[in-house]
Design an enzyme around this catalytic site. Structure first.
Site, PDB file in Angstrom:
ATOM      1  N   HIS A   1      67.920  79.204  68.735  1.00 38.46           N
ATOM      2  CA  HIS A   1      68.619  80.425  69.135  1.00 38.46           C
ATOM      3  C   HIS A   1      67.588  81.560  69.112  1.00 38.46           C
ATOM      4  CE1 HIS A   1      71.394  83.836  68.697  1.00 38.46           C
ATOM      5  NE2 HIS A   1      72.350  83.040  69.137  1.00 38.46           N
TER       6      HIS A   1
ATOM      7  N   ASP B   1      67.820  77.707  59.885  1.00 38.27           N
ATOM      8  CA  ASP B   1      68.956  78.401  60.491  1.00 38.27           C
ATOM      9  C   ASP B   1      70.155  77.448  60.417  1.00 38.27           C
ATOM     10  OD1 ASP B   1      70.886  79.439  62.107  1.00 38.27           O
ATOM     11  OD2 ASP B   1      69.594  79.731  63.862  1.00 38.27           O
TER      12      ASP B   1
ATOM     13  N   GLN C   1      74.919  76.954  62.746  1.00 34.43           N
ATOM     14  CA  GLN C   1      75.794  75.966  63.396  1.00 34.43           C
ATOM     15  C   GLN C   1      76.110  74.795  62.477  1.00 34.43           C
ATOM     16  OE1 GLN C   1      77.421  76.283  66.114  1.00 34.43           O
ATOM     17  NE2 GLN C   1      76.402  78.042  67.022  1.00 34.43           N
TER      18      GLN C   1
ATOM     19  N   LYS D   1      81.366  82.399  62.381  1.00 37.08           N
ATOM     20  CA  LYS D   1      81.503  81.055  62.962  1.00 37.08           C
ATOM     21  C   LYS D   1      82.200  80.105  61.999  1.00 37.08           C
ATOM     22  CE  LYS D   1      77.087  81.448  65.432  1.00 37.08           C
ATOM     23  NZ  LYS D   1      77.376  81.796  66.813  1.00 37.08           N
TER      24      LYS D   1
ATOM     25  N   CYS E   1      71.850  82.218  74.388  1.00 31.63           N
ATOM     26  CA  CYS E   1      70.750  82.803  73.604  1.00 31.63           C
ATOM     27  C   CYS E   1      69.687  81.767  73.286  1.00 31.63           C
ATOM     28  CB  CYS E   1      71.241  83.455  72.316  1.00 31.63           C
ATOM     29  SG  CYS E   1      72.443  84.736  72.566  1.00 31.63           S
TER      30      CYS E   1
HETATM   31  C1  LIG Z   1      72.003  78.551  65.886  1.00 34.12           C
HETATM   32  C2  LIG Z   1      72.346  80.008  65.765  1.00 34.12           C
HETATM   33  N1  LIG Z   1      71.536  80.816  65.081  1.00 34.12           N
HETATM   34  C3  LIG Z   1      71.807  82.107  64.925  1.00 34.12           C
HETATM   35  C4  LIG Z   1      72.918  82.691  65.494  1.00 34.12           C
HETATM   36  C5  LIG Z   1      73.130  84.148  65.317  1.00 34.12           C
HETATM   37  O1  LIG Z   1      74.312  84.434  64.682  1.00 34.12           O
HETATM   38  P1  LIG Z   1      74.841  85.934  64.710  1.00 34.12           P
HETATM   39  O2  LIG Z   1      74.997  86.283  66.155  1.00 34.12           O
HETATM   40  O3  LIG Z   1      76.126  85.889  64.001  1.00 34.12           O
HETATM   41  O4  LIG Z   1      73.818  86.777  64.038  1.00 34.12           O
HETATM   42  C6  LIG Z   1      73.785  81.894  66.229  1.00 34.12           C
HETATM   43  C7  LIG Z   1      74.981  82.480  66.875  1.00 34.12           C
HETATM   44  O5  LIG Z   1      75.140  82.566  68.042  1.00 34.12           O
HETATM   45  C8  LIG Z   1      73.489  80.526  66.373  1.00 34.12           C
HETATM   46  O6  LIG Z   1      74.281  79.722  67.091  1.00 34.12           O
END
Ligand SMILES: Cc1ncc(COP(=O)(O)O)c(C=O)c1O
Lengths: 415, 138
Positions: free
Chosen positions: A130, A208, A211, A234, A373
């Site tokens: 992401h 990270d 997910q 999420k 993203c």
């Molecule tokens: C794998 C991953 N990392 C980071 C994020 C970022 O999360 P947030 O937008 O809540 O900061 C997301 C969310 O879209 C994600 O799917």
């Protein structure tokens, strides 16, 4: 499903009845919500608990000496303890509340990366990340003169570990950042191999878990990572709350991130000293009720059981991949169901993902379309966008059937 | 079925009018819609003060590509000044589907018009109001 025989199945109708949004009708239809990887829906237990908190226990935290302030502080700090237990962390000092997952990752990039990195160092991310676990590392490398290296992937979207030696040859590997599960194609990354490799090189690891945390049991002690980020919205919690877990020794040695109230011990005109962990990294009034809501969400997930949630999603993913394999014109990206989370991303030969999502919407099926993203991952596959269906504890095989039927309408429209 | 995808839109999407590139040409511009990844390039030739020929290429969603194709039919033979001021309502009328409730898809629909105005601005120095200026840095 052989993998779920030992685990009792989820009572989905009962779970669903906890989520008020499923009482809503869209053109007379119930919502087939297949976008939980983007953000999850919220159960009554979280929504009502939040209202109750605001009505009976809300004030600012850590600075009010009256009863209400004590209740608010207890609610906020109670959520920290729940989060600690949820992640298997040693101490609540290691649990830092942030606004979201993105801010948690940026905290490490700024407070660790900008201070520790320099020429000759290598910062490693992956092509599947992401943007929030990619761009901060690219940026700190650029700012500090370190090298930015990206682990590539194969045609299935699985990381190509053969590239690791070449990456190590580029300099001192100082930090390795990767996700547990790819948000755009759902592949599960080889955590042990990556952490083993990072440790061999004495590198700090940043995981990270945005997910993964909503869907499977995590244990930071057995994972063996140094930092882990997750995002509340999420995983049934309100938006506006994220978590950074980090090893105490590392967090202690780091410079602060945001500066201001709450994170200081003492301030004079000459000098300021920093507060203890975790307050050192929580400048300003924190997301109080949001953190409390995360605690409620953790209660809910723990009660249902993450193993059962994972098994249920695996069943839906397997079923969806079977059905989509038989659907005309659909190409699913990523590895087989055994090596993925509850995410199925696909392209359709005749229609752009945004058109697909729009027509699915008219059938009451909510999916996400776009690059999710993850533009480097889209470039890797030579596409600009996909349509993505993602599953959670409230989804059913009927939702998958509705998706497949609506896709037939998309194909008919664009035939 | 979604009412966004009425016959005319699908027809323009599948059979785009004036598709291609003029090379050489008197004016050219390209723009993207970062949300959808839509991409449109427009090339034109002038005859006096009028646009004598126009072509587009692009990729992206049906709304963006069909709108570009419909725009081509509005452009040919009209004067540069008239086109520089072409109101977006004229294109939206042509598209004829409700987009007010859907600001994201409105951006798809109007991408080609923005690219047209940028091409005219570059070649002829026509004014480029703020709302269309976003493409210029790319
Ligand atoms: C794998 C991953 N990392 C980071 C994020 C970022 O999360 P947030 O937008 O809540 O900061 C997301 C969310 O879209 C994600 O799917």
């Amino acid at each position: 499903m052989s993998s779920i025989t030992s685990i009792s199945a989820l009572d989905v109708p009962r779970i669903k009845s906890d989520f008020p949004v499923f009482e809503e009708r869209f053109d007379g239809r119930e919502l087939a919500y297949l976008d939980s990887a983007n953000s999850s829906q919220k159960p009554r237990q979280v929504l009502e608990g939040l209202t109750e908190f605001y009505e009976h226990s809300y004030a600012n935290v850590h600075r009010a000496v009256y009863e209400l302030g004590e209740r608010a502080t207890a609610g906020y700090e109670g959520a920290r303890e729940k989060t600690r237990a949820f992640l298997g962390a040693d101490s609540t000092r290691e649990i830092i509340f942030t606004r979201n997952g993105t801010e948690a990752l940026n905290l490490v990039a700024h407070a660790w990366g900008l201070n520790e990195l320099g020429p000759g160092d290598v910062v490693v991310s992956t092509v599947l990340e992401h943007h929030s676990n990619f761009v901060p590392w690219q940026y700190v490398a650029e700012r500090t003169g370190a090298e930015f290296a990206v682990i590539g992937a194969d045609g299935n979207g699985e990381l190509d570990l053969e590239q690791l030696d070449a990456i190590a040859g580029r300099g001192r590997v100082r930090l390795v950042a990767f996700g547990l599960i790819s948000n755009s194609i759902g592949s599960v990354n080889p955590v042990e191999a990556l952490i083993g490799w990072a440790r061999e090189h004495g590198a700090v690891t940043v995981v990270d878990a945005c997910q993964a945390a909503p869907h499977r049991t995590l244990d930071v002690a057995s994972l063996g990572v140094d930092f882990l980020a997750l995002t509340g919205h999420k995983m049934l919690a309100p938006s506006g709350i994220g978590v950074l877990w980090g090893r105490q020794a590392l967090l202690n040695s780091m410079e602060p991130f945001n500066l201001g109230g709450e994170m200081i011990r003492s301030v004079t005109i000459e000098e300021t000293t920093w507060n203890e962990l975790p307050n050192k990294f929580e400048a300003g009034t924190p997301p109080i009720a949001q953190a409390y809501g995360l605690g409620l969400a953790i209660d809910y997930l723990t009660r249902v059981g993450l193993e059962r949630i994972e098994a249920h999603e695996h069943d839906l993913t397997t079923y969806a991949m079977e059905r989509l394999a038989g659907a005309d014109g659909v190409s699913v990206l990523g590895p087989p169901a055994e090596r993925r989370g509850g995410i199925v991303s696909f392209t359709l030969d005749s229609a752009h993902p945004h058109d697909v999502a729009q027509i699915l919407d008219s059938h009451g099926v909510a999916v996400r379309a776009g690059h999710h993203c993850t533009q480097p991952a889209m470039d890797h596959f030579g596409i600009s966008a996909t349509t993505r269906a993602s599953f959670y504890l409230y989804n059913t095989r009927t939702d998958v059937d509705r998706l497949v039927e609506a896709l037939a309408d998309v194909r008919a429209t664009f035939a | 079925m979604s009412d966004l995808y009425r016959e005319l839109i699908l027809d323009h999407y599948k059979n785009p009018r004036n598709h291609g590139e003029l090379d050489p040409c008197d004016a050219h511009a390209q723009g993207q819609n970062p949300l959808c990844g839509d991409d449109i390039a427009i090339s034109m030739n002038f005859s006096g003060d009028d646009v004598s020929e126009v072509r587009f290429t692009g990729r992206g969603c049906a709304i963006s590509q069909a709108a570009a194709s419909m725009l081509m039919e509005l452009v040919e033979g009209r004067s540069v000044t008239e086109l520089a001021e072409l109101p977006k309502e004229e294109l939206l009328d042509e598209i004829g589907v409700p987009l007010e409730k859907n600001p994201a898809r409105l951006k798809c629909a109007l991408l080609s018009l923005g690219v047209l105005k940028l091409a005219l601005h570059r070649a002829k120095g026509t004014p480029l109001p703020e709302e269309w200026a976003g493409f210029e840095e790319r």
